[in-house]
Design a protein around this motif. Structure first.
Motif, PDB file in Angstrom:
ATOM      1  N   LYS A  72       0.838  -1.212   0.000  1.00  0.00           N
ATOM      2  CA  LYS A  72       0.000   0.000   0.000  1.00  0.00           C
ATOM      3  C   LYS A  72       0.863   1.248   0.000  1.00  0.00           C
ATOM      4  CE  LYS A  72      -3.781   2.218   2.498  1.00  0.00           C
ATOM      5  NZ  LYS A  72      -4.675   2.157   3.693  1.00  0.00           N
ATOM      6  N   PHE A  73       1.938   1.235   0.811  1.00  0.00           N
ATOM      7  CA  PHE A  73       2.856   2.378   0.851  1.00  0.00           C
ATOM      8  C   PHE A  73       3.511   2.600  -0.506  1.00  0.00           C
ATOM      9  CE2 PHE A  73       7.208   3.969   1.439  1.00  0.00           C
ATOM     10  CZ  PHE A  73       6.938   5.189   2.038  1.00  0.00           C
ATOM     11  N   GLY A  74       3.890   1.496  -1.159  1.00  0.00           N
ATOM     12  CA  GLY A  74       4.527   1.584  -2.474  1.00  0.00           C
ATOM     13  C   GLY A  74       3.594   2.169  -3.511  1.00  0.00           C
ATOM     14  N   ILE A  75       2.305   1.757  -3.438  1.00  0.00           N
ATOM     15  CA  ILE A  75       1.306   2.279  -4.384  1.00  0.00           C
ATOM     16  C   ILE A  75       1.089   3.777  -4.165  1.00  0.00           C
ATOM     17  CG2 ILE A  75      -1.126   2.202  -5.047  1.00  0.00           C
ATOM     18  CD1 ILE A  75      -1.068  -0.814  -4.401  1.00  0.00           C
ATOM     19  N   GLN A  76       0.992   4.174  -2.888  1.00  0.00           N
ATOM     20  CA  GLN A  76       0.802   5.587  -2.572  1.00  0.00           C
ATOM     21  C   GLN A  76       1.986   6.424  -3.050  1.00  0.00           C
ATOM     22  OE1 GLN A  76       0.202   5.422   1.675  1.00  0.00           O
ATOM     23  NE2 GLN A  76      -2.036   5.306   1.475  1.00  0.00           N
ATOM     24  N   ARG A  77       3.186   5.881  -2.869  1.00  0.00           N
ATOM     25  CA  ARG A  77       4.380   6.602  -3.319  1.00  0.00           C
ATOM     26  C   ARG A  77       4.391   6.737  -4.839  1.00  0.00           C
ATOM     27  NH1 ARG A  77      10.589   5.437  -1.320  1.00  0.00           N
ATOM     28  NH2 ARG A  77      11.521   7.212  -2.405  1.00  0.00           N
ATOM     29  N   MET A  78       3.999   5.654  -5.532  1.00  0.00           N
ATOM     30  CA  MET A  78       3.939   5.707  -6.992  1.00  0.00           C
ATOM     31  C   MET A  78       2.905   6.725  -7.455  1.00  0.00           C
ATOM     32  SD  MET A  78       5.083   4.690  -9.863  1.00  0.00           S
ATOM     33  CE  MET A  78       6.059   3.246  -9.420  1.00  0.00           C
ATOM     34  N   GLU A  79       1.764   6.776  -6.780  1.00  0.00           N
ATOM     35  CA  GLU A  79       0.730   7.760  -7.128  1.00  0.00           C
ATOM     36  C   GLU A  79       1.246   9.183  -6.944  1.00  0.00           C
ATOM     37  OE1 GLU A  79      -2.520   6.737  -4.618  1.00  0.00           O
ATOM     38  OE2 GLU A  79      -3.329   5.205  -5.987  1.00  0.00           O
ATOM     39  N   MET A  80       2.004   9.407  -5.857  1.00  0.00           N
ATOM     40  CA  MET A  80       2.557  10.733  -5.610  1.00  0.00           C
ATOM     41  C   MET A  80       3.569  11.117  -6.687  1.00  0.00           C
ATOM     42  SD  MET A  80       2.694  13.534  -4.017  1.00  0.00           S
ATOM     43  CE  MET A  80       1.571  13.125  -2.682  1.00  0.00           C
ATOM     44  N   VAL A  81       4.398  10.163  -7.112  1.00  0.00           N
ATOM     45  CA  VAL A  81       5.372  10.419  -8.170  1.00  0.00           C
ATOM     46  C   VAL A  81       4.666  10.804  -9.465  1.00  0.00           C
ATOM     47  CG1 VAL A  81       7.120   9.357  -9.666  1.00  0.00           C
ATOM     48  CG2 VAL A  81       7.182   8.957  -7.198  1.00  0.00           C
ATOM     49  N   ILE A  82       3.577  10.092  -9.783  1.00  0.00           N
ATOM     50  CA  ILE A  82       2.805  10.387 -11.004  1.00  0.00           C
ATOM     51  C   ILE A  82       2.206  11.785 -10.934  1.00  0.00           C
ATOM     52  CG2 ILE A  82       0.742   9.763 -12.324  1.00  0.00           C
ATOM     53  CD1 ILE A  82       1.316   6.831 -11.549  1.00  0.00           C
ATOM     54  N   ILE A  83       1.655  12.147  -9.766  1.00  0.00           N
ATOM     55  CA  ILE A  83       1.067  13.481  -9.582  1.00  0.00           C
ATOM     56  C   ILE A  83       2.131  14.569  -9.757  1.00  0.00           C
ATOM     57  CG2 ILE A  83       0.030  15.057  -7.889  1.00  0.00           C
ATOM     58  CD1 ILE A  83      -1.451  12.604  -6.754  1.00  0.00           C
ATOM     59  N   VAL A  84       3.308  14.348  -9.171  1.00  0.00           N
ATOM     60  CA  VAL A  84       4.415  15.312  -9.299  1.00  0.00           C
ATOM     61  C   VAL A  84       4.803  15.485 -10.767  1.00  0.00           C
ATOM     62  CG1 VAL A  84       6.884  15.639  -8.871  1.00  0.00           C
ATOM     63  CG2 VAL A  84       5.368  15.011  -6.985  1.00  0.00           C
ATOM     64  N   ILE A  85       4.903  14.373 -11.490  1.00  0.00           N
ATOM     65  CA  ILE A  85       5.265  14.426 -12.914  1.00  0.00           C
ATOM     66  C   ILE A  85       4.218  15.197 -13.704  1.00  0.00           C
ATOM     67  CG2 ILE A  85       5.565  13.049 -15.019  1.00  0.00           C
ATOM     68  CD1 ILE A  85       6.822  10.866 -13.244  1.00  0.00           C
ATOM     69  N   ILE A  86       2.935  14.950 -13.394  1.00  0.00           N
ATOM     70  CA  ILE A  86       1.844  15.632 -14.106  1.00  0.00           C
ATOM     71  C   ILE A  86       1.928  17.140 -13.908  1.00  0.00           C
ATOM     72  CG2 ILE A  86      -0.654  16.029 -14.120  1.00  0.00           C
ATOM     73  CD1 ILE A  86      -0.985  13.009 -13.578  1.00  0.00           C
ATOM     74  N   TYR A  87       2.134  17.574 -12.662  1.00  0.00           N
ATOM     75  CA  TYR A  87       2.168  19.011 -12.402  1.00  0.00           C
ATOM     76  C   TYR A  87       3.448  19.657 -12.933  1.00  0.00           C
ATOM     77  CZ  TYR A  87      -2.208  19.205  -9.959  1.00  0.00           C
ATOM     78  OH  TYR A  87      -3.560  19.179  -9.682  1.00  0.00           O
ATOM     79  N   PHE A  88       4.532  18.914 -12.924  1.00  0.00           N
ATOM     80  CA  PHE A  88       5.756  19.415 -13.568  1.00  0.00           C
ATOM     81  C   PHE A  88       5.503  19.628 -15.065  1.00  0.00           C
ATOM     82  CE2 PHE A  88       9.480  18.459 -16.164  1.00  0.00           C
ATOM     83  CZ  PHE A  88      10.396  19.394 -15.702  1.00  0.00           C
ATOM     84  N   LEU A  89       4.851  18.645 -15.697  1.00  0.00           N
ATOM     85  CA  LEU A  89       4.583  18.742 -17.137  1.00  0.00           C
ATOM     86  C   LEU A  89       3.607  19.872 -17.460  1.00  0.00           C
ATOM     87  CD1 LEU A  89       4.362  14.969 -18.173  1.00  0.00           C
ATOM     88  CD2 LEU A  89       6.180  16.600 -18.708  1.00  0.00           C
ATOM     89  N   ILE A  90       2.640  20.106 -16.563  1.00  0.00           N
ATOM     90  CA  ILE A  90       1.718  21.230 -16.772  1.00  0.00           C
ATOM     91  C   ILE A  90       2.515  22.536 -16.810  1.00  0.00           C
ATOM     92  CG2 ILE A  90      -0.124  22.621 -15.725  1.00  0.00           C
ATOM     93  CD1 ILE A  90      -1.325  20.003 -14.672  1.00  0.00           C
ATOM     94  N   GLY A  91       3.414  22.717 -15.831  1.00  0.00           N
ATOM     95  CA  GLY A  91       4.252  23.914 -15.805  1.00  0.00           C
ATOM     96  C   GLY A  91       5.180  23.984 -16.996  1.00  0.00           C
ATOM     97  N   PHE A  92       5.765  22.840 -17.360  1.00  0.00           N
ATOM     98  CA  PHE A  92       6.742  22.797 -18.451  1.00  0.00           C
ATOM     99  C   PHE A  92       6.102  23.090 -19.806  1.00  0.00           C
ATOM    100  CE2 PHE A  92       8.683  20.196 -21.844  1.00  0.00           C
ATOM    101  CZ  PHE A  92       9.918  20.834 -21.930  1.00  0.00           C
ATOM    102  N   ILE A  93       5.059  22.331 -20.147  1.00  0.00           N
ATOM    103  CA  ILE A  93       4.427  22.482 -21.462  1.00  0.00           C
ATOM    104  C   ILE A  93       3.793  23.866 -21.612  1.00  0.00           C
ATOM    105  CG2 ILE A  93       2.609  21.632 -22.993  1.00  0.00           C
ATOM    106  CD1 ILE A  93       3.117  18.836 -21.770  1.00  0.00           C
ATOM    107  N   SER A  94       3.110  24.322 -20.556  1.00  0.00           N
ATOM    108  CA  SER A  94       2.479  25.645 -20.603  1.00  0.00           C
ATOM    109  C   SER A  94       3.520  26.738 -20.822  1.00  0.00           C
ATOM    110  CB  SER A  94       1.711  25.910 -19.309  1.00  0.00           C
ATOM    111  OG  SER A  94       0.716  24.943 -19.107  1.00  0.00           O
ATOM    112  N   SER A  95       4.641  26.641 -20.124  1.00  0.00           N
ATOM    113  CA  SER A  95       5.686  27.663 -20.224  1.00  0.00           C
ATOM    114  C   SER A  95       6.444  27.554 -21.538  1.00  0.00           C
ATOM    115  CB  SER A  95       6.660  27.534 -19.048  1.00  0.00           C
ATOM    116  OG  SER A  95       5.983  27.729 -17.829  1.00  0.00           O
ATOM    117  N   LEU A  96       6.638  26.333 -22.019  1.00  0.00           N
ATOM    118  CA  LEU A  96       7.298  26.127 -23.313  1.00  0.00           C
ATOM    119  C   LEU A  96       6.514  26.812 -24.423  1.00  0.00           C
ATOM    120  CD1 LEU A  96       9.387  24.603 -25.150  1.00  0.00           C
ATOM    121  CD2 LEU A  96       7.745  22.718 -25.210  1.00  0.00           C
TER     122      LEU A  96
END
Length: 272
Positions: free
Chosen positions: A3-27
């Protein structure tokens, strides 16, 4: 453990999504003078993870980071900032931005009518983007001007600042359209001058939040990742601007504005 591993993976995915939102929008924003906020705001509305006040800060901070990098990189371009025009618009947009942000805070924070303001924002932004698309698609039918009156330039900035702050978009497409219509700037000139204006308008918006409602009640856990995306996207986008043609700048601008307009129309129904 699983369960901890799944939660950590979900958090990593969320971080990547928000990084990409900032990146693509700014690009895209750095390439077309859109600032990025006009993309970030409706996309975060669409995601539905944050309230309007938090979205406004996430958008403003990311766009400010992008515009800072883009202005530093713009020294490599042959196109320069029209200091008089852009400074007057920037001053006007700061004043208008303060008024627009105050109006926004009054309705969202004081009256607590997020959903109503969300609908109003999406409708106004969709209509503005539609008018901008019409203008650039049939620009040969419109007469362009070269305003020189300082008061008129200040008032143009005031209107831009108010709408940008109230809508939470940074002002990019509005700036580009006004700079083309009222000051006869070509694509790359409008992009650089728009970025200059965005820098000051977003800086003032962040200061206003700091000295009014503050940041303590906002969930800014994704802010660092979005700013990182904004810096990298702004760096790459402004570098590409140096290499691409006016035609490509126009295509990127038009396609992006159309996509964002469609997202805003969808968001209207999402809020209802």
């Amino acid at each position: 453990m699983i369960k901890f591993g799944i939660q950590r993976m979900e958090m990593v995915i969320i971080v990547i999504i928000y990084f990409l939102i900032g990146f693509i929008s700014s690009l895209v924003g750095a390439m077309a003078g859109l600032g990025g906020g006009v993309i970030i705001k409706p996309v975060l509305d669409f995601a539905g993870h944050y309230d309007l006040a938090t979205i406004g800060v996430l958008s403003a901070a990311t766009v400010f980071a992008m515009s800072s990098v883009s202005l530093i990189k713009s020294g490599n371009l042959e196109v320069s900032v029209n200091v008089k025009v852009s400074s007057l618009i920037a001053v006007g947009s700061i004043a208008g931005g303060l008024i627009g942000k105050w109006v926004f805070n009054y309705f969202v924070v004081s009256l607590d009518v997020d959903s109503i303001i969300g609908v109003v924002q999406s409708i106004i932004l969709a209509l503005i983007l539609m008018l901008i698309l019409i203008y650039f698609r049939w620009s040969h039918f419109f007469k362009s001007y070269v305003l020189k009156n300082s008061l008129a330039i200040l008032l143009a900035g005031l209107g831009l600042g108010f709408l940008s702050a109230f809508l939470g978009i940074g002002g990019g497409p509005l700036n580009v359209a006004v700079l083309a219509l009222l000051f006869s700037m070509n694509g790359k000139e409008a992009v650089i001058n728009s970025t200059f204006i965005i820098f000051f308008s977003q800086l003032s918006a962040l200061f206003l939040v700091a000295f009014t409602s503050g940041y303590t009640d906002l969930d800014l856990s994704m802010l660092g990742y979005m700013i990182a995306g904004g810096v990298i996207g702004g760096f790459i986008g402004s570098s590409l601007l140096y290499r691409i043609s006016e035609k490509v700048v126009s295509i990127v601008f038009t396609v992006t504005v159309f996509i964002v307009m469609v997202i805003n129309i969808y968001n209207v129904f999402q809020y209802l």
